[in-house]
Scaffold this motif. Structure first.
Motif, PDB file in Angstrom:
ATOM      1  N   TYR A 111      -3.221  -8.516   1.045  1.00 14.67           N
ATOM      2  CA  TYR A 111      -2.238  -8.006   0.051  1.00 14.67           C
ATOM      3  C   TYR A 111      -1.623  -7.062  -1.088  1.00 14.67           C
ATOM      4  O   TYR A 111      -1.212  -6.521  -1.839  1.00 14.67           O
ATOM      5  CB  TYR A 111      -1.654  -9.398  -0.435  1.00 14.67           C
ATOM      6  CG  TYR A 111      -1.267 -10.070   1.441  1.00 14.67           C
ATOM      7  CD1 TYR A 111      -0.018  -8.870   1.803  1.00 14.67           C
ATOM      8  CD2 TYR A 111      -0.502 -11.344   1.392  1.00 14.67           C
ATOM      9  CE1 TYR A 111       0.614  -9.610   2.978  1.00 14.67           C
ATOM     10  CE2 TYR A 111      -0.713 -12.303   2.214  1.00 14.67           C
ATOM     11  CZ  TYR A 111       0.409 -11.446   3.299  1.00 14.67           C
ATOM     12  OH  TYR A 111       0.530 -11.695   3.989  1.00 14.67           O
ATOM     13  N   ASP A 112      -3.875  -7.389  -1.762  1.00 14.83           N
ATOM     14  CA  ASP A 112      -4.215  -6.864  -3.374  1.00 14.83           C
ATOM     15  C   ASP A 112      -4.029  -5.114  -3.090  1.00 14.83           C
ATOM     16  O   ASP A 112      -3.537  -4.102  -3.253  1.00 14.83           O
ATOM     17  CB  ASP A 112      -5.201  -7.345  -3.822  1.00 14.83           C
ATOM     18  CG  ASP A 112      -5.336  -8.395  -4.527  1.00 14.83           C
ATOM     19  OD1 ASP A 112      -3.635  -8.656  -4.448  1.00 14.83           O
ATOM     20  OD2 ASP A 112      -6.044  -8.991  -4.368  1.00 14.83           O
ATOM     21  N   VAL A 113      -4.609  -4.981  -1.730  1.00 10.81           N
ATOM     22  CA  VAL A 113      -4.188  -3.159  -1.107  1.00 10.81           C
ATOM     23  C   VAL A 113      -3.344  -2.634  -0.739  1.00 10.81           C
ATOM     24  O   VAL A 113      -2.515  -1.501  -1.260  1.00 10.81           O
ATOM     25  CB  VAL A 113      -5.593  -3.271  -0.020  1.00 10.81           C
ATOM     26  CG1 VAL A 113      -5.533  -1.914   0.657  1.00 10.81           C
ATOM     27  CG2 VAL A 113      -7.001  -3.517  -0.257  1.00 10.81           C
ATOM     28  N   GLU A 115      -0.470  -3.855  -1.775  1.00 14.75           N
ATOM     29  CA  GLU A 115       0.257  -3.461  -3.353  1.00 14.75           C
ATOM     30  C   GLU A 115       0.107  -2.188  -4.142  1.00 14.75           C
ATOM     31  O   GLU A 115       0.918  -1.566  -4.379  1.00 14.75           O
ATOM     32  CB  GLU A 115       0.101  -4.611  -3.567  1.00 14.75           C
ATOM     33  CG  GLU A 115       1.216  -6.221  -3.329  1.00 14.75           C
ATOM     34  CD  GLU A 115       1.060  -7.372  -4.065  1.00 14.75           C
ATOM     35  OE1 GLU A 115       0.621  -7.212  -5.541  1.00 14.75           O
ATOM     36  OE2 GLU A 115       1.258  -8.187  -3.634  1.00 14.75           O
ATOM     37  N   LYS A 116      -1.464  -1.791  -3.796  1.00 15.27           N
ATOM     38  CA  LYS A 116      -1.405  -0.805  -4.380  1.00 15.27           C
ATOM     39  C   LYS A 116      -1.417  -0.109  -3.826  1.00 15.27           C
ATOM     40  O   LYS A 116      -1.640   1.702  -5.232  1.00 15.27           O
ATOM     41  CB  LYS A 116      -3.273  -1.452  -5.109  1.00 15.27           C
ATOM     42  CG  LYS A 116      -3.456  -1.854  -6.260  1.00 15.27           C
ATOM     43  CD  LYS A 116      -4.423  -2.275  -6.694  1.00 15.27           C
ATOM     44  CE  LYS A 116      -5.098  -3.872  -7.056  1.00 15.27           C
ATOM     45  NZ  LYS A 116      -6.038  -4.209  -7.676  1.00 15.27           N
ATOM     46  N   GLU A 117      -1.310   0.305  -2.624  1.00 15.62           N
ATOM     47  CA  GLU A 117      -1.077   1.564  -2.177  1.00 15.62           C
ATOM     48  C   GLU A 117      -0.568   3.089  -2.373  1.00 15.62           C
ATOM     49  O   GLU A 117      -0.305   4.141  -2.839  1.00 15.62           O
ATOM     50  CB  GLU A 117      -1.124   1.444  -0.598  1.00 15.62           C
ATOM     51  CG  GLU A 117      -1.398   2.118   0.401  1.00 15.62           C
ATOM     52  CD  GLU A 117      -0.734   2.753   1.943  1.00 15.62           C
ATOM     53  OE1 GLU A 117      -0.549   3.625   2.616  1.00 15.62           O
ATOM     54  OE2 GLU A 117      -0.536   1.282   2.213  1.00 15.62           O
ATOM     55  N   ASP A 119       0.937   3.136  -5.399  1.00 12.44           N
ATOM     56  CA  ASP A 119       0.348   3.444  -6.939  1.00 12.44           C
ATOM     57  C   ASP A 119      -0.581   4.763  -6.543  1.00 12.44           C
ATOM     58  O   ASP A 119      -0.865   5.781  -7.546  1.00 12.44           O
ATOM     59  CB  ASP A 119      -0.080   2.109  -7.373  1.00 12.44           C
ATOM     60  CG  ASP A 119       1.385   1.374  -8.190  1.00 12.44           C
ATOM     61  OD1 ASP A 119       2.496   1.825  -8.287  1.00 12.44           O
ATOM     62  OD2 ASP A 119       0.637  -0.104  -8.357  1.00 12.44           O
ATOM     63  N   ILE A 120      -1.603   4.519  -5.484  1.00 10.59           N
ATOM     64  CA  ILE A 120      -2.682   5.025  -5.650  1.00 10.59           C
ATOM     65  C   ILE A 120      -1.620   6.240  -4.797  1.00 10.59           C
ATOM     66  O   ILE A 120      -2.416   7.458  -5.508  1.00 10.59           O
ATOM     67  CB  ILE A 120      -3.686   5.004  -4.337  1.00 10.59           C
ATOM     68  CG1 ILE A 120      -4.343   3.659  -5.122  1.00 10.59           C
ATOM     69  CG2 ILE A 120      -4.453   5.640  -3.718  1.00 10.59           C
ATOM     70  CD1 ILE A 120      -4.684   2.159  -4.151  1.00 10.59           C
ATOM     71  N   GLN A 121      -0.826   6.503  -3.456  1.00  7.87           N
ATOM     72  CA  GLN A 121      -0.733   7.751  -3.595  1.00  7.87           C
ATOM     73  C   GLN A 121       0.492   8.210  -4.099  1.00  7.87           C
ATOM     74  O   GLN A 121       0.128   9.855  -4.337  1.00  7.87           O
ATOM     75  CB  GLN A 121       0.538   7.598  -2.300  1.00  7.87           C
ATOM     76  CG  GLN A 121      -0.130   6.598  -0.687  1.00  7.87           C
ATOM     77  CD  GLN A 121       0.576   5.730   0.451  1.00  7.87           C
ATOM     78  OE1 GLN A 121       2.084   6.117  -0.275  1.00  7.87           O
ATOM     79  NE2 GLN A 121       0.233   5.924   1.315  1.00  7.87           N
ATOM     80  N   GLN A 122       1.488   7.840  -5.173  1.00  5.31           N
ATOM     81  CA  GLN A 122       1.961   8.315  -6.159  1.00  5.31           C
ATOM     82  C   GLN A 122       0.610   9.006  -7.025  1.00  5.31           C
ATOM     83  O   GLN A 122       1.254   9.804  -7.567  1.00  5.31           O
ATOM     84  CB  GLN A 122       3.292   7.215  -7.168  1.00  5.31           C
ATOM     85  CG  GLN A 122       3.720   7.700  -8.237  1.00  5.31           C
ATOM     86  CD  GLN A 122       4.363   9.060  -7.802  1.00  5.31           C
ATOM     87  OE1 GLN A 122       4.916   8.699  -6.440  1.00  5.31           O
ATOM     88  NE2 GLN A 122       4.589   9.570  -8.370  1.00  5.31           N
ATOM     89  N   GLU A 123      -0.531   8.256  -7.923  1.00  6.15           N
ATOM     90  CA  GLU A 123      -1.371   9.072  -8.600  1.00  6.15           C
ATOM     91  C   GLU A 123      -2.008  10.114  -8.242  1.00  6.15           C
ATOM     92  O   GLU A 123      -1.426  11.464  -7.990  1.00  6.15           O
ATOM     93  CB  GLU A 123      -2.801   8.029  -8.721  1.00  6.15           C
ATOM     94  CG  GLU A 123      -1.785   7.136  -9.711  1.00  6.15           C
ATOM     95  CD  GLU A 123      -3.043   5.769 -10.004  1.00  6.15           C
ATOM     96  OE1 GLU A 123      -4.563   6.336 -10.058  1.00  6.15           O
ATOM     97  OE2 GLU A 123      -3.038   5.201 -10.907  1.00  6.15           O
TER      98      GLU A 123
END
Length: 171
Positions: A111-113, A115-117, A119-123
């Motif tokens: 779930y952490d991965v 949820e962060k995906e 944000d990572i793609q946006q970065e």
């Protein structure tokens, strides 16, 4: 029982010899069971049930259900239903073997991965848009260059050594 043994063999699409080989007994014994001349001993009944995932009550007495669900048969069904490759199959299988605390930890991690995906793609999208071709080339060249070696001598030490060497040669 004779008809049920024959049914199991036919459903498995095996000859009497192949069926006997899977059980580690002689073909004649299978023929005698199917003809009703002999009744299999408990050990043979257990072998048939284990090898062909058959419910012992059904084999002995005709009491449903005919087949038993085993972890491997359930996993094979999941593999087919969800078209799992070996990695997916092993991932599910290994997850199911975990205790509850381990499953909770894996679940939290996933779930952490997830949820962060975004944000990572946006970065990644932002950094790619802001980067020019020249900057990308410079970053690539920098990533491919060898790091500078550290030496025990500083520039000052090297200079002092050179002066001493020159003095020694001149004398």
């Amino acid at each position: 029982m004779k008809n049920r043994i024959k049914e199991i063999r036919k459903k498995a699409n095996l000859t009497q010899q192949e069926f006997a080989n899977r059980l580690g007994i002689k073909r004649g014994a299978i023929a005698n069971y199917e003809l009703g001349r002999n009744i299999p001993i408990d050990a043979v009944i257990s072998l048939i049930c284990r090898e062909f995932e058959v419910n012992e009550d059904w084999l002995r007495n005709g009491i449903e259900p005919k087949y038993i669900k085993t972890p491997s048969s359930t996993m094979e069904q999941l593999k087919k239903e969800f078209n799992l490759d070996e990695f997916g199959y092993n991932l599910v299988y290994e997850y199911l073997k975990l205790d509850q605390n381990q499953r909770d930890a894996v679940r939290k991690f996933l779930y952490d991965v997830i949820e962060k995906e975004p944000d990572i793609q946006q970065e990644n999208n932002t950094s790619q848009e802001a980067c020019s071709v020249e900057e990308a080339e410079a970053a690539y060249i920098k990533s491919r260059s060898k790091p500078a070696r550290k030496t025990a001598q500083s520039a000052l030490n090297t200079t002092e050594e050179s002066v001493k060497l020159k003095d020694a040669v001149n004398q």
